[in-house]
Design a protein around this motif. Sequence first.
Motif, short mmCIF file in Angstrom:
data_model
loop_
_atom_site.label_atom_id
_atom_site.label_comp_id
_atom_site.label_asym_id
_atom_site.label_seq_id
_atom_site.Cartn_x
_atom_site.Cartn_y
_atom_site.Cartn_z
N GLU A 29 -75.42 39.59 58.50
CA GLU A 29 -76.34 39.01 59.47
C GLU A 29 -77.77 38.97 58.93
OE1 GLU A 29 -74.10 39.60 63.70
OE2 GLU A 29 -75.90 40.79 63.37
N ILE A 32 -78.15 35.83 56.99
CA ILE A 32 -78.39 34.67 57.86
C ILE A 32 -79.86 34.61 58.26
CG2 ILE A 32 -77.88 33.67 60.12
CD1 ILE A 32 -75.05 34.86 59.87
N LEU A 73 -74.52 29.91 67.03
CA LEU A 73 -74.04 31.09 66.32
C LEU A 73 -73.61 32.20 67.28
CD1 LEU A 73 -76.56 31.52 63.34
CD2 LEU A 73 -74.17 30.82 63.22
N HIS A 81 -70.45 30.56 62.40
CA HIS A 81 -70.19 31.95 62.05
C HIS A 81 -69.09 32.49 62.95
CE1 HIS A 81 -71.00 36.30 61.63
NE2 HIS A 81 -71.51 35.99 60.46
#
Length: 403
Positions: A29, A32, A73, A81
Amino acid sequence: MTTNNTPTQPDDLLAADFYQYEGLLPDDEREILLNARTFLAKEIKPLVNEYWGKAEFPFEYIEKFRSTGLAALAYEGYGEHKPAVSHLLGGMLATELGRVDASTATFFGVHNGLGFYSIYYGGSQEQRDRFLPAMATMEKIGAFALTEPAGGSDVSGGMRTTAQREGNTWVINGAKKWIGNATFADYVVIFARDVDDNKVKAFVVEKGTRGFKPEKIEGKIALRIVQNAEITLTDVRVPEANRLQNINGFRDVAEVLRQTRSGVAWQALGVMIGAYELALDYAKERVAFGRPIAKFQMVQDLLVKSLGNITACWGMLIQLARLQDQGIFRDEHSALAKEFVAARMRETVAYCREIFGGNGILLEHDVARFFADAEALYSYEGTHQMQTLIVGKSITGHSAFVG
């Protein structure tokens, strides 16, 4: 959730992340988040001041955002994702957007939050499958129309926009105001009062529908990139298939706001961070009386108060995200976050603008934009006073709402 135990590289740290909160994200994460940070710095930030100054929307934004996969997301089954990302990452992405530009954060939040979540939560599975895939890829843009020209926080008890059922069609009449993205959105979720049972219903009105007329609101001094519209609805005919099946009263509308209000608090944190970073850099570079103004005690005081506000708000929002991930957060949790963080944002951007002196009112220095935009975030998705009353009712057991 496994946290990231890898030492954070100095170049990755935000100046405002004094307690290294981003280290709470797991590695995938955090990647991202860092990719989003790079994208916003390279592709979005260079466009902001030009379009903010012109009060126009850069439509190249949409294509740029499509390439990132950032939309949806947080929605299981729709984003790129899998599985859906945590509320902590979702919040930090909203902060990253606000850190660059509050208008951009608002555009994205209206589409990916208010518009998307209204259909995700309020729609049947058939409706989700029909509308959301194109919204997830940003091939279609969404909007959310609740506020009216004569009704803001009180719209729950006095919605003037009406819907009358005629067979398998609904006829909607009325007006909405301050509707972000509405001048160009493909899907606008319109809330209207059913004249038969007096309950609020929601309808997906598609772009080009006859009788649906959005007009851009001119003369704004904040969020100038956002294309807010006043919408006139004159005998707008919508099929029953476009009525969101799981929204059957204002309680359901409140559920949408409960979920999205926390996102506004994260955006407000981003605005604080953006203004603080600008002020910190300026203080180190600006020379007065033969030395950088960062050496002046009163400038350091403003910077430290700003950092304290940021750090406190960030910690509050992290715990809110945990409550969301656990599925136990309530209306008053979102309301306190929005009330507190937005108030600290308003205070912090004023401190940061003050550090710039006269330069603080020039768009070229960016901080003026943060200062102006903060006023809009302070008010939208529920004013400071309305959030206070929601929390006040929760802690005392007594409602102080008038009416």
